[in-house]
Every structure is written in C-alpha cells, then in structure tokens.
Enzyme design. Structure first.
Site, PDB file in Angstrom:
ATOM      1  N   ASP A 143      -4.455   1.696   3.416  1.00 35.65           N
ATOM      2  CA  ASP A 143      -4.320   0.962   2.162  1.00 35.65           C
ATOM      3  C   ASP A 143      -2.872   1.062   1.708  1.00 35.65           C
ATOM      4  OD1 ASP A 143      -5.619  -0.447  -0.178  1.00 35.65           O
ATOM      5  OD2 ASP A 143      -4.736   1.262  -1.220  1.00 35.65           O
ATOM      6  N   GLU A 159       0.025   0.290  -1.720  1.00 34.04           N
ATOM      7  CA  GLU A 159       0.310  -0.059  -3.108  1.00 34.04           C
ATOM      8  C   GLU A 159       1.664  -0.751  -3.132  1.00 34.04           C
ATOM      9  OE1 GLU A 159      -1.901   0.102  -5.337  1.00 34.04           O
ATOM     10  OE2 GLU A 159      -3.333   1.419  -4.321  1.00 34.04           O
ATOM     11  N   GLU A 194       2.738  -4.383 -15.171  1.00 36.41           N
ATOM     12  CA  GLU A 194       1.364  -4.670 -14.755  1.00 36.41           C
ATOM     13  C   GLU A 194       1.008  -3.963 -13.446  1.00 36.41           C
ATOM     14  OE1 GLU A 194       3.929  -8.349 -13.802  1.00 36.41           O
ATOM     15  OE2 GLU A 194       3.715  -6.849 -15.396  1.00 36.41           O
ATOM     16  N   HIS A 224      -1.408   1.375 -10.375  1.00 41.98           N
ATOM     17  CA  HIS A 224      -1.295   2.563  -9.512  1.00 41.98           C
ATOM     18  C   HIS A 224      -0.564   3.739 -10.153  1.00 41.98           C
ATOM     19  CE1 HIS A 224       2.675   0.905  -8.935  1.00 41.98           C
ATOM     20  NE2 HIS A 224       2.242  -0.093  -8.172  1.00 41.98           N
ATOM     21  N   HIS A 236      -5.528   3.376  -8.861  1.00 46.99           N
ATOM     22  CA  HIS A 236      -5.441   3.109  -7.434  1.00 46.99           C
ATOM     23  C   HIS A 236      -4.429   4.070  -6.804  1.00 46.99           C
ATOM     24  CE1 HIS A 236      -7.110  -1.265  -7.442  1.00 46.99           C
ATOM     25  NE2 HIS A 236      -7.643  -0.532  -8.399  1.00 46.99           N
ATOM     26  N   ASP A 246      -7.756   5.508  -1.806  1.00 46.95           N
ATOM     27  CA  ASP A 246      -8.488   4.282  -1.516  1.00 46.95           C
ATOM     28  C   ASP A 246      -8.824   4.174  -0.033  1.00 46.95           C
ATOM     29  OD1 ASP A 246      -8.302   3.754  -4.158  1.00 46.95           O
ATOM     30  OD2 ASP A 246      -7.062   1.952  -3.987  1.00 46.95           O
TER      31      ASP A 246
END
Length: 235
Positions: A7, A9, A52, A57, A150, A155
C-alpha cells in the site's frame, strides 16, 4: 507462491500533476501465509503536503523533510519486491505512483502484468457491495480498531488478511489433494472418485463379506413367520 501485499500514501491523487508518493508498506506472503518479512519506508516528497492529504494519513511536510528521497531507497525496495506478484487495493492507483517514482529515479518500471487488484476480486465475489478496505474488514470480521488514520504498512497488513479471505480463507485446499493433482480432477467429481477414496496398490485387498442368509437362518425365519397371524409375507 511468493506474493507481496503493498500500500502507498501520497500527497494527492495524480502523479502526472506533481503529486508524490510519501510512504510504502509491503508484506511478504508465501502460500497465502505471512512470513513476517516486511518493507516500510517514508519518503521526502520535496514539496508541500496538501491539508486534505495530511488529514487522511497524518504525514506532515515537516515530518517527511527528514526522510530519504525515493531514489535513495528504490534499490532496497526493488530487492524486496523481487519478481513476485504485487497485490494492492485499487492497485492501478498504487502502481501508477510506484512506477512514476521508479521512472523519475531512473529505474525500470514494474510490469502491470504483475498487478493483482483486490478491488476487482471483491467486485466479482460481492457484486453491488461496498468495496473499501474498511467495508471488507467489517464483512470478514477483521479488527481495524487501531486504524485511526491511513498508514501504508498498517493498511497492507489489513489487506493481507482481506486477500486471504477473498481467495478462499485460511482453509485453502485443506491439504486433502496432493499438490501434483490437477484441479480439474476434483471439480465436480463425486466422493467415490476423489483421490483420497481411490484404492491403494500397496494395501492388502480384503474379500467382501457374504450377505446371503444361510439355510439355518432361512429355516428360523420361516418358523418365525408361521407364528404370525395373517402375516403379509405369506400373502
């Protein structure tokens, strides 16, 4: 088979407009079982962090400014990935950022043929259902209470559990079928034709037991029936 669940970010949604990958987390699985080997890294994106994205995260530009650039870690990441299939949730997004960073750093990009998308698997298995990672964790009873924000490695760990459930659960195969037995031999076959029911040549054969009544048993049965008034067997 070795697989890597991963995963990422990022600072946003599109690497083509200047967004960068800021974190990656990878979990190694062999035979759909986690081995305990992981790869995790943060990257300095050399740009600001949109509010945002930070809300998702929790990674600030100040925190990431002390981390290595992607190019400094890329070789170690590629060594961990090897040639394994790469499993991600909405994998096109993660592959897009990963390959953008690899190309930007002068490395060969990863073939999309290695991509395994758990969203696509979930859509086929649960048409019309919610397909987010949170929704699938809820469906399969996977604890995500520690997922406040997150995080790439967290994740990936949750996705590894979801992936196992999407592909058959922990009892895949049950170990009943020999590894060299073609799958087609067992699909749609009756229990009598299953490999574990086939006679073995190295076991002694036992003769079938006789099931015909002896003359003495027949005589006793006739005498018993004669003692029953209006017995149906004599009509």
């Amino acid at each position: 088979m070795r697989e890597v669940i991963f995963d990422t970010e990022t600072t946003g949604l599109d690497p083509k407009t200047g967004d960068r990958m800021v974190e990656i987390g990878c979990i190694e699985m062999v035979g759909r079982v986690e081995t305990g080997r992981t790869f995790h890294a943060y990257f300095n994106p050399e740009r600001d962090m949109p509010p945002e994205a930070e809300r998702v995260h929790g990674l600030s530009a100040a925190f990431l400014s002390t981390k290595p650039r992607f190019a400094e870690t890329a070789a170690d990441l590629l060594e961990f990935l090897g040639d394994a299939p790469l499993v991600a949730h909405n994998a096109g997004f993660d592959f897009g950022f990963l390959n953008h960073e690899l190309e930007r750093a002068g490395f060969t990009t990863i073939s999309m043929e290695r991509m395994v998308d758990t969203v696509a698997i979930a859509r086929r298995k649960h048409p019309g259902a919610k397909l987010s990672l949170d929704a699938l964790c809820t469906r399969y009873g996977i604890d995500r209470s520690h997922r406040v924000k997150h995080g790439a490695l967290l994740d990936a760990e949750l996705l590894a559990q979801v992936y196992v459930e999407l592909t058959g659960g922990r009892q895949i195969g049950l170990g009943l079928v020999p590894s060299d037995t073609p799958v087609s031999d067992n699909i749609g076959s009756s229990a009598a034709n299953a490999p574990w029911h086939r006679p073995s040549a190295d076991k002694p054969r036992r003769e079938p037991r006789p099931h015909v009544a002896s003359p003495e048993e027949l005589e006793r049965h006739t005498a018993f029936i004669a003692g029953i008034a209006n017995a149906i067997w004599t009509r």
